[in-house]
Design a protein around this motif. Structure first.
Motif, PDB file in Angstrom:
ATOM      1  N   GLN A 344       0.825  -1.203   0.000  1.00 57.69           N
ATOM      2  CA  GLN A 344       0.000   0.000   0.000  1.00 57.69           C
ATOM      3  C   GLN A 344       0.861   1.255   0.000  1.00 57.69           C
ATOM      4  OE1 GLN A 344      -3.167  -0.105   2.822  1.00 57.69           O
ATOM      5  NE2 GLN A 344      -3.835   1.996   2.445  1.00 57.69           N
ATOM      6  N   GLU A 345       1.960   1.239   0.757  1.00 57.42           N
ATOM      7  CA  GLU A 345       2.861   2.393   0.782  1.00 57.42           C
ATOM      8  C   GLU A 345       3.582   2.560  -0.559  1.00 57.42           C
ATOM      9  OE1 GLU A 345       5.514   2.477   4.060  1.00 57.42           O
ATOM     10  OE2 GLU A 345       3.941   2.260   5.577  1.00 57.42           O
ATOM     11  N   ILE A 346       3.908   1.444  -1.186  1.00 52.19           N
ATOM     12  CA  ILE A 346       4.569   1.517  -2.490  1.00 52.19           C
ATOM     13  C   ILE A 346       3.618   2.116  -3.525  1.00 52.19           C
ATOM     14  CG2 ILE A 346       5.693   0.166  -4.310  1.00 52.19           C
ATOM     15  CD1 ILE A 346       6.427  -1.884  -2.096  1.00 52.19           C
ATOM     16  N   MET A 347       2.331   1.730  -3.453  1.00 51.00           N
ATOM     17  CA  MET A 347       1.334   2.297  -4.363  1.00 51.00           C
ATOM     18  C   MET A 347       1.207   3.810  -4.155  1.00 51.00           C
ATOM     19  SD  MET A 347      -0.880   2.199  -6.777  1.00 51.00           S
ATOM     20  CE  MET A 347      -1.341   0.506  -7.160  1.00 51.00           C
ATOM     21  N   LYS A 348       1.297   4.259  -2.906  1.00 51.28           N
ATOM     22  CA  LYS A 348       1.232   5.700  -2.642  1.00 51.28           C
ATOM     23  C   LYS A 348       2.378   6.433  -3.333  1.00 51.28           C
ATOM     24  CE  LYS A 348      -1.236   5.636   1.798  1.00 51.28           C
ATOM     25  NZ  LYS A 348      -1.146   5.896   3.265  1.00 51.28           N
ATOM     26  N   GLU A 349       3.576   5.863  -3.272  1.00 44.49           N
ATOM     27  CA  GLU A 349       4.701   6.508  -3.951  1.00 44.49           C
ATOM     28  C   GLU A 349       4.481   6.519  -5.456  1.00 44.49           C
ATOM     29  OE1 GLU A 349       9.030   5.872  -2.978  1.00 44.49           O
ATOM     30  OE2 GLU A 349       9.045   5.159  -5.052  1.00 44.49           O
ATOM     31  N   LEU A 350       4.001   5.397  -6.003  1.00 44.86           N
ATOM     32  CA  LEU A 350       3.728   5.340  -7.441  1.00 44.86           C
ATOM     33  C   LEU A 350       2.731   6.426  -7.839  1.00 44.86           C
ATOM     34  CD1 LEU A 350       3.883   3.949 -10.230  1.00 44.86           C
ATOM     35  CD2 LEU A 350       2.070   2.410  -9.454  1.00 44.86           C
ATOM     36  N   ALA A 351       1.658   6.568  -7.065  1.00 44.87           N
ATOM     37  CA  ALA A 351       0.639   7.574  -7.378  1.00 44.87           C
ATOM     38  C   ALA A 351       1.194   8.994  -7.287  1.00 44.87           C
ATOM     39  CB  ALA A 351      -0.559   7.412  -6.438  1.00 44.87           C
ATOM     40  N   SER A 352       2.122   9.218  -6.362  1.00 44.54           N
ATOM     41  CA  SER A 352       2.674  10.564  -6.191  1.00 44.54           C
ATOM     42  C   SER A 352       3.618  10.954  -7.325  1.00 44.54           C
ATOM     43  CB  SER A 352       3.412  10.661  -4.853  1.00 44.54           C
ATOM     44  OG  SER A 352       4.633   9.927  -4.887  1.00 44.54           O
ATOM     45  N   LEU A 353       4.205   9.970  -8.010  1.00 40.64           N
ATOM     46  CA  LEU A 353       5.206  10.248  -9.037  1.00 40.64           C
ATOM     47  C   LEU A 353       4.727  10.002 -10.459  1.00 40.64           C
ATOM     48  CD1 LEU A 353       8.328   8.697  -7.266  1.00 40.64           C
ATOM     49  CD2 LEU A 353       7.872  11.120  -7.648  1.00 40.64           C
ATOM     50  N   SER A 354       3.617   9.271 -10.608  1.00 39.30           N
ATOM     51  CA  SER A 354       3.137   8.897 -11.934  1.00 39.30           C
ATOM     52  C   SER A 354       1.759   9.508 -12.177  1.00 39.30           C
ATOM     53  CB  SER A 354       3.061   7.369 -12.062  1.00 39.30           C
ATOM     54  OG  SER A 354       2.455   7.007 -13.273  1.00 39.30           O
ATOM     55  N   PRO A 355       1.640  10.480 -13.075  1.00 37.67           N
ATOM     56  CA  PRO A 355       0.345  11.144 -13.300  1.00 37.67           C
ATOM     57  C   PRO A 355      -0.781  10.190 -13.681  1.00 37.67           C
ATOM     58  CG  PRO A 355       2.110  12.437 -14.273  1.00 37.67           C
ATOM     59  CD  PRO A 355       2.734  11.147 -13.814  1.00 37.67           C
ATOM     60  N   ILE A 356      -0.486   9.127 -14.434  1.00 43.70           N
ATOM     61  CA  ILE A 356      -1.569   8.241 -14.874  1.00 43.70           C
ATOM     62  C   ILE A 356      -2.123   7.402 -13.723  1.00 43.70           C
ATOM     63  CG2 ILE A 356      -0.786   8.132 -17.272  1.00 43.70           C
ATOM     64  CD1 ILE A 356       0.379   5.354 -16.687  1.00 43.70           C
ATOM     65  N   TYR A 357      -1.377   7.311 -12.608  1.00 45.61           N
ATOM     66  CA  TYR A 357      -1.820   6.562 -11.422  1.00 45.61           C
ATOM     67  C   TYR A 357      -2.212   7.485 -10.260  1.00 45.61           C
ATOM     68  CZ  TYR A 357      -0.695   1.699 -12.691  1.00 45.61           C
ATOM     69  OH  TYR A 357      -0.695   0.438 -13.239  1.00 45.61           O
ATOM     70  N   ARG A 358      -2.191   8.792 -10.451  1.00 45.37           N
ATOM     71  CA  ARG A 358      -2.313   9.722  -9.334  1.00 45.37           C
ATOM     72  C   ARG A 358      -3.601   9.526  -8.531  1.00 45.37           C
ATOM     73  NH1 ARG A 358      -0.218  14.841 -11.302  1.00 45.37           N
ATOM     74  NH2 ARG A 358       1.737  13.827 -10.728  1.00 45.37           N
ATOM     75  N   GLY A 359      -4.686   9.175  -9.201  1.00 52.01           N
ATOM     76  CA  GLY A 359      -5.959   9.025  -8.495  1.00 52.01           C
ATOM     77  C   GLY A 359      -6.230   7.622  -7.984  1.00 52.01           C
ATOM     78  N   ILE A 360      -5.250   6.730  -8.064  1.00 51.77           N
ATOM     79  CA  ILE A 360      -5.454   5.334  -7.661  1.00 51.77           C
ATOM     80  C   ILE A 360      -4.888   5.113  -6.269  1.00 51.77           C
ATOM     81  CG2 ILE A 360      -4.927   2.926  -8.218  1.00 51.77           C
ATOM     82  CD1 ILE A 360      -4.848   3.713 -11.159  1.00 51.77           C
ATOM     83  N   SER A 361      -5.697   4.539  -5.410  1.00 49.11           N
ATOM     84  CA  SER A 361      -5.275   4.245  -4.039  1.00 49.11           C
ATOM     85  C   SER A 361      -5.905   2.930  -3.598  1.00 49.11           C
ATOM     86  CB  SER A 361      -5.718   5.364  -3.090  1.00 49.11           C
ATOM     87  OG  SER A 361      -7.139   5.409  -3.015  1.00 49.11           O
ATOM     88  N   TYR A 362      -5.346   2.341  -2.560  1.00 54.85           N
ATOM     89  CA  TYR A 362      -5.909   1.107  -2.025  1.00 54.85           C
ATOM     90  C   TYR A 362      -7.343   1.333  -1.525  1.00 54.85           C
ATOM     91  CZ  TYR A 362      -2.092  -2.258  -2.282  1.00 54.85           C
ATOM     92  OH  TYR A 362      -1.159  -3.168  -2.733  1.00 54.85           O
ATOM     93  N   GLU A 363      -7.589   2.510  -0.966  1.00 53.12           N
ATOM     94  CA  GLU A 363      -8.940   2.793  -0.483  1.00 53.12           C
ATOM     95  C   GLU A 363      -9.955   2.707  -1.623  1.00 53.12           C
ATOM     96  OE1 GLU A 363      -6.028   4.111   2.304  1.00 53.12           O
ATOM     97  OE2 GLU A 363      -6.252   4.676   0.196  1.00 53.12           O
ATOM     98  N   ARG A 364      -9.618   3.266  -2.759  1.00 50.95           N
ATOM     99  CA  ARG A 364     -10.531   3.213  -3.902  1.00 50.95           C
ATOM    100  C   ARG A 364     -10.594   1.814  -4.499  1.00 50.95           C
ATOM    101  NH1 ARG A 364     -10.035   7.801  -8.249  1.00 50.95           N
ATOM    102  NH2 ARG A 364     -12.167   7.043  -8.629  1.00 50.95           N
ATOM    103  N   LEU A 365      -9.449   1.116  -4.543  1.00 51.57           N
ATOM    104  CA  LEU A 365      -9.427  -0.219  -5.146  1.00 51.57           C
ATOM    105  C   LEU A 365     -10.209  -1.231  -4.311  1.00 51.57           C
ATOM    106  CD1 LEU A 365      -5.722  -0.406  -6.396  1.00 51.57           C
ATOM    107  CD2 LEU A 365      -7.779  -0.057  -7.786  1.00 51.57           C
TER     108      LEU A 365
END
Length: 528
Positions: A344-365
């Motif tokens: 989950q923390e790794i996904m947060k970093e991905l979302a913070s650095l990658s615009p195409i993933y910015r709105g994706i989070s474990y909470e939403r998934l």
């Protein structure tokens, strides 16, 4: 994929190219057959008589490696009969005049002479595609694993744009990726030319962003080596060590004998695996990795669909999830920034650095899947791309000429070998050949041989034969069948005891650097 998997059922016509869909992507194959039951027309273009050809409204059987020719030929007919989408071409594309000039030379008669596709069948296919209000192209590695693979894909894009079949439901250009998370691996930067989110390593601003986020300086500014290039440099002693995760290149890479020589020439080889594969047997260190059932995370599917993977059992033995192994290794080497407590923390970093993933989070998934690009917390995701505008502004037509494969049959090697998978095994068989049921269904290697070729060579059904190329030879069982046309043989590459990739040609597409698995020259000899 420009569109999503369920979206295929909205198409009026589906054109499947170089994809044994019902065997290799059975869920998608089911969607295609379901669409056909609702009235969708189906065209299949494949040199082999695969299961899907039995359902097709029209089957075009091309000579392997000639896809640019018949695709240009379809566009030739579409333009000659005025079936192009003039408004779409005018408003949303550029480079059309150059394309028109090239495809004018690919008449149905010329296409038949080069590909073997009857001219009347080509014209029928062009009319079916050109007259459909919503036409979708589906392709797989049957058209990409060539030295002209990029040109094949450009040609698919040309056909879709020529008829306005982009940016709408039920349309698009839809590659089927080779496994469940290969899209996710690419998204997160497991490519030689991009950081996560397809941000170029040659872009100074992109590098500066990642250097700041990761607390480092001097990130590489040059594109790296692809897998075949790595093996070549290892064989030459230029690469000293390789770290392989979840891959079995001894069986899955072309020219297997060369791969083994290259790996043995290394000073240090690490393999991270769930089973002791043929590649792992050569390693100095094997790191035991957890399987999909033993870890949490996300998979991103072939249609850009991000979804959670939930752990079912505790890791067996000493195995650990890949992210934990990588983090521990980095920490022991003195690196900072690897203090993650979970995916989950790794996904947060991905979302913070990658615009195409910015709105994706474990909470939403946890509430359901999302298609990227998903650029904000309230973005519902993007089931289909290029609505109204392409990412680059206007779609670019590429005027593509046919080029032959790097190695064609000749007097010494008169047959054309094409390789792939069968329904029951996957890749090097590291997992599937350890399943008793799957091994029971497909227990041994074989080569498909056309009955006329078999009769000429004195080969009987089930008889032992040698397949020989310029790179090596294997012995296997002959399956005499009209699944393959005369002059073509097919071998799956799952079987270490008769590894088809001993034979294949490591020649690369100059742009994508993908090897030419689908065409090489061989001869077949009967074993007494």
């Amino acid at each position: 994929m420009t569109n999503s998997i369920p979206d295929l059922e909205e198409a009026d016509l589906i054109l499947v190219i170089g994809s044994n869909t019902t065997e290799q992507h059975p869920i998608i194959g089911t969607r295609i057959l379901r669409a056909q039951e609702k009235g969708t027309k189906l065209i299949v273009v494949d040199p082999r008589r695969i299961q899907l050809t039995l359902h097709a409204d029209l089957w075009l059987r091309q000579r392997p490696g000639t896809d640019v020719v018949w695709l240009n030929g379809m566009m030739n007919v579409i333009l000659a009969e005025g079936l192009e989408d003039k408004e779409f071409i005018e408003k949303r594309t550029e480079g059309f005049d150059e394309l028109r000039k090239v495809v004018e030379a690919y008449t149905p008669e010329r296409v038949e002479a080069i590909t073997g596709i009857p001219k009347d069948a080509l014209i029928e296919a062009a009319r079916m595609y050109g007259q459909a209000s919503k036409a979708a192209i589906v392709y797989a590695m049957g058209i990409t694993q060539h030295t002209s693979g990029v040109q094949h894909v450009w040609s698919c894009a040309n056909l879709a744009m020529l008829t306005g079949n982009v940016g709408r439901p039920g349309t698009g250009v839809n590659p089927l990726r080779g496994q469940n998370n290969v899209q996710g691996a690419c998204d997160t930067g497991a490519l030689v030319n991009v950081y996560p989110g397809y941000q170029s390593v040659t872009d100074a601003q992109v590098r500066a962003k990642f250097e700041k986020a990761w607390g480092v300086k001097g990130l590489p500014s040059e594109v790296g080596l692809t897998v075949v290039e790595m093996m070549n440099e290892a064989a030459e002693g230029k690469i000293k060590a390789i770290y392989i995760m979840g891959e079995n290149p001894v069986l899955s890479d072309p020219d297997s004998n060369h791969v083994v020589e290259a790996l043995k020439n290394l000073e240090f080889l690490v393999v991270q695996e769930i089973f002791l594969s043929e590649t792992a047997e050569l390693a100095d260190v094997v790191l035991p990795s957890a399987s999909f059932a033993e870890k949490e995370g996300t998979f991103t599917g072939t249609d850009r669909r991000v979804q959670l993977v939930r752990q079912a059992i505790e890791p067996l033995g000493e195995c650990q999830p890949d992210w934990q192994i990588i983090c521990q290794l980095a920490q022991r080497m003195g690196a900072s920034g690897f203090e993650f407590q979970g995916p989950q923390e790794i996904m947060k970093e991905l979302a913070s650095l990658s615009p195409i993933y910015r709105g994706i989070s474990y909470e939403r998934l946890r509430e359901g899947f999302l298609h990227w690009p998903c650029r904000s917390a309230d973005d519902p995701g993007t089931p289909y791309l290029h609505k109204g505008e392409f990412a680059r502004g206007k779609g670019l037509f590429h005027a593509v000429e046919h080029q032959e494969a790097a190695e064609l049959p000749d007097e010494e090697y008169p047959l054309l070998l094409t390789t792939g998978r069968n329904m029951f095994h996957w890749h090097g068989g590291t997992m599937t050949r350890r399943s008793a049921k799957l091994e029971q269904e497909s227990p041994e290697a074989y080569v498909e041989v056309n009955p006329e070729d078999a009769a000429e060579l004195g080969v009987s059904k089930g008889g032992q034969v040698k397949l020989i190329s310029r790179r090596g030879e294997i012995q296997t069982k002959a399956w005499v069948t009209d699944r393959v046309p005369r002059g073509v043989v097919f071998a799956p590459f799952h079987f270490a005891e008769a590894a088809a990739n001993i034979l294949t040609n490591p020649a690369l597409d100059p742009v994508a650097k993908i090897p030419e698995y689908k065409v090489c020259a061989v001869r077949l000899e009967r074993v007494e």
